[in-house]
Design an enzyme around this catalytic site. Structure first.
Site, PDB file in Angstrom:
ATOM      1  N   ASN A   1       0.877  -1.178   0.000  1.00 42.48           N
ATOM      2  CA  ASN A   1       0.000   0.000   0.000  1.00 42.48           C
ATOM      3  C   ASN A   1       0.913   1.227   0.000  1.00 42.48           C
ATOM      4  OD1 ASN A   1       0.403   1.216   2.700  1.00 42.48           O
ATOM      5  ND2 ASN A   1      -0.495  -0.671   3.480  1.00 42.48           N
TER       6      ASN A   1
ATOM      7  N   ASP B   1     -11.790   0.558   6.898  1.00 43.07           N
ATOM      8  CA  ASP B   1     -11.480   1.101   8.235  1.00 43.07           C
ATOM      9  C   ASP B   1     -10.454   2.240   8.212  1.00 43.07           C
ATOM     10  OD1 ASP B   1      -9.032  -0.174   7.932  1.00 43.07           O
ATOM     11  OD2 ASP B   1      -9.271  -1.512   9.648  1.00 43.07           O
TER      12      ASP B   1
ATOM     13  N   ARG C   1       0.587 -12.016   2.683  1.00 38.11           N
ATOM     14  CA  ARG C   1      -0.232 -12.028   3.903  1.00 38.11           C
ATOM     15  C   ARG C   1      -1.123 -13.258   4.029  1.00 38.11           C
ATOM     16  NH1 ARG C   1      -2.962  -6.655   5.982  1.00 38.11           N
ATOM     17  NH2 ARG C   1      -2.752  -7.891   7.880  1.00 38.11           N
TER      18      ARG C   1
ATOM     19  N   CYS D   1      -6.832  -1.130  12.967  1.00 39.52           N
ATOM     20  CA  CYS D   1      -6.137  -2.214  12.255  1.00 39.52           C
ATOM     21  C   CYS D   1      -5.526  -3.232  13.217  1.00 39.52           C
ATOM     22  CB  CYS D   1      -5.021  -1.662  11.377  1.00 39.52           C
ATOM     23  SG  CYS D   1      -5.585  -0.529  10.130  1.00 39.52           S
TER      24      CYS D   1
ATOM     25  N   ASN E   1      -7.501  -7.712  10.016  1.00 31.42           N
ATOM     26  CA  ASN E   1      -7.680  -8.179   8.633  1.00 31.42           C
ATOM     27  C   ASN E   1      -7.855  -9.692   8.525  1.00 31.42           C
ATOM     28  OD1 ASN E   1      -5.123  -5.830   7.753  1.00 31.42           O
ATOM     29  ND2 ASN E   1      -7.328  -5.515   7.827  1.00 31.42           N
TER      30      ASN E   1
ATOM     31  N   ARG F   1      -9.277  -3.625  -1.895  1.00 27.55           N
ATOM     32  CA  ARG F   1      -8.856  -4.953  -1.415  1.00 27.55           C
ATOM     33  C   ARG F   1      -9.980  -5.975  -1.575  1.00 27.55           C
ATOM     34  NH1 ARG F   1      -4.267  -4.786   2.111  1.00 27.55           N
ATOM     35  NH2 ARG F   1      -2.833  -3.329   1.131  1.00 27.55           N
TER      36      ARG F   1
ATOM     37  N   ASP G   1       3.087  -8.396   8.726  1.00 27.69           N
ATOM     38  CA  ASP G   1       1.856  -7.591   8.833  1.00 27.69           C
ATOM     39  C   ASP G   1       0.833  -8.223   9.778  1.00 27.69           C
ATOM     40  OD1 ASP G   1       2.066  -5.185   7.423  1.00 27.69           O
ATOM     41  OD2 ASP G   1       1.614  -6.126   5.490  1.00 27.69           O
TER      42      ASP G   1
ATOM     43  N   HIS H   1      -8.549   0.206   2.785  1.00 28.42           N
ATOM     44  CA  HIS H   1      -9.510  -0.604   3.550  1.00 28.42           C
ATOM     45  C   HIS H   1     -10.593   0.341   4.048  1.00 28.42           C
ATOM     46  CE1 HIS H   1      -6.554  -4.017   4.862  1.00 28.42           C
ATOM     47  NE2 HIS H   1      -7.412  -4.496   3.984  1.00 28.42           N
TER      48      HIS H   1
HETATM   49  N1  ARG Z   1       0.390  -3.351   5.668  1.00 30.03           N
HETATM   50  C1  ARG Z   1      -0.944  -3.818   5.830  1.00 30.03           C
HETATM   51  C2  ARG Z   1      -1.594  -4.005   4.468  1.00 30.03           C
HETATM   52  O1  ARG Z   1      -1.378  -3.207   3.606  1.00 30.03           O
HETATM   53  C3  ARG Z   1      -1.711  -2.861   6.677  1.00 30.03           C
HETATM   54  C4  ARG Z   1      -3.085  -3.302   7.021  1.00 30.03           C
HETATM   55  C5  ARG Z   1      -3.793  -2.322   7.872  1.00 30.03           C
HETATM   56  N2  ARG Z   1      -5.030  -2.818   8.301  1.00 30.03           N
HETATM   57  C6  ARG Z   1      -6.214  -2.201   8.172  1.00 30.03           C
HETATM   58  N3  ARG Z   1      -7.242  -2.788   8.697  1.00 30.03           N
HETATM   59  N4  ARG Z   1      -6.370  -1.109   7.485  1.00 30.03           N
HETATM   60  O2  ARG Z   1      -2.318  -4.925   4.222  1.00 30.03           O
END
Ligand code: ARG
Length: 266
Positions: free
Chosen positions: A21, A167, A89, A260, A70, A136, A64, A165
């Site tokens: 990201n 959130d 991930r 997160c 997530n 995503r 992560d 995301h």
């Molecule tokens: N580095 C992670 C990703 O890009 C960060 C996730 C952050 N989580 C969130 N719920 N926004 O997937």
């Protein structure tokens, strides 16, 4: 009322080892001690507010995994496991599955080709359920989640890669009050939000630079990242909430903040 349960994952292996990201820069490494401190402070603040915190065991080579929210969506005895978009991930979902199976949850999964990133893209209030898609999670996840939970989800389209995301740009505080980054949504989805909430607080650029919408609510407390503007904090206080700030700077490097790190069980 029973204590709110939140699942977290210690940042033991957290670092910026790849970039999936726009917040992530592999040259901007994590200060491990600082990350651990920020994590502990948040966990203790949640506990003080009456939450029950349980932790996943961090897994090596899953940097992560600290972003526990997530890994899936949890509600009563149901756990819907994530299908991560990034190869790096994918194994996080298996670790979470193991945890929830051990706790006797009924674990569900979506077909492998349908991306679903758990509570990063599912956000709910007492009576409203939302699914973020477009960056995503796939919109196609909606039907499956509805079948599993028996609830109706309102889809919200995300259009900005920095707010990938739901959130990161949508933080409901209760059924009628929400904090959002307006620019992160398609016009149509923004209308949907205004139609469904009586009070919409719009986050400004300062707020969005610290992912202020990425908040957690426990009773009358709103947990939010340090650096949130005075205006936003005062807006929230007007609705009789306490604002509790936590320094999340090490987690911003990965593109995350308070929410997160918190897989809430509804
Ligand atoms: N580095 C992670 C990703 O890009 C960060 C996730 C952050 N989580 C969130 N719920 N926004 O997937």
């Amino acid at each position: 009322m029973p204590a709110k349960q939140i699942i977290m994952c210690p940042p033991e292996y957290y670092d910026i080892e790849y970039s999936i990201n726009p917040w992530m820069d592999t040259n901007n490494k994590v200060k491990k001690k600082e990350a651990q401190k920020q994590y502990n402070n948040l966990k203790e603040a949640f506990r003080k507010a009456g939450a029950e915190i349980n932790e996943l065991t961090p897994v090596k080579n899953l940097p992560d995994m600290v972003f526990a929210c997530n890994a899936g969506y949890a509600e009563s005895d149901i756990f819907v496991k994530a299908n991560f978009k990034a190869q790096q991930r994918k194994r996080e979902a298996e670790a979470a599955e193991k945890y929830f199976k051990q706790k006797n949850y009924r674990v569900f999964s979506l077909p492998e080709n349908i991306i679903f990133e758990g509570e990063g893209d599912i956000i709910r209030t007492q009576s409203k359920y939302f699914l973020g898609w477009g960056q995503r999670s796939d919109l196609m996840a909606k039907d499956y989640i509805e079948d599993i939970t028996g609830k109706e989800f309102i889809p919200l389209e995300l259009i900005d890669p920095y707010f990938y995301h739901l959130d990161t740009c949508f933080g409901p505080i209760n059924d009628e009050l929400v904090v959002i980054n307006e620019k992160a949504f398609s016009e149509d989805s923004l209308t949907k939000i205004y139609d469904r909430f009586q009070h919409v607080i719009s986050a400004n650029e300062t707020d969005n630079s610290v992912l202020a919408c990425n908040l957690v609510v426990l009773g009358k407390n709103v947990f939010i990242g340090k650096g949130t503007s005075e205006e936003l904090k005062n807006e929230i206080r007007k609705f009789s909430y306490n604002v509790i700030e936590n320094d999340m700077s090490e987690f911003l490097k990965g593109g995350g903040s308070v929410k997160c790190l918190s897989l809430e069980i509804f």
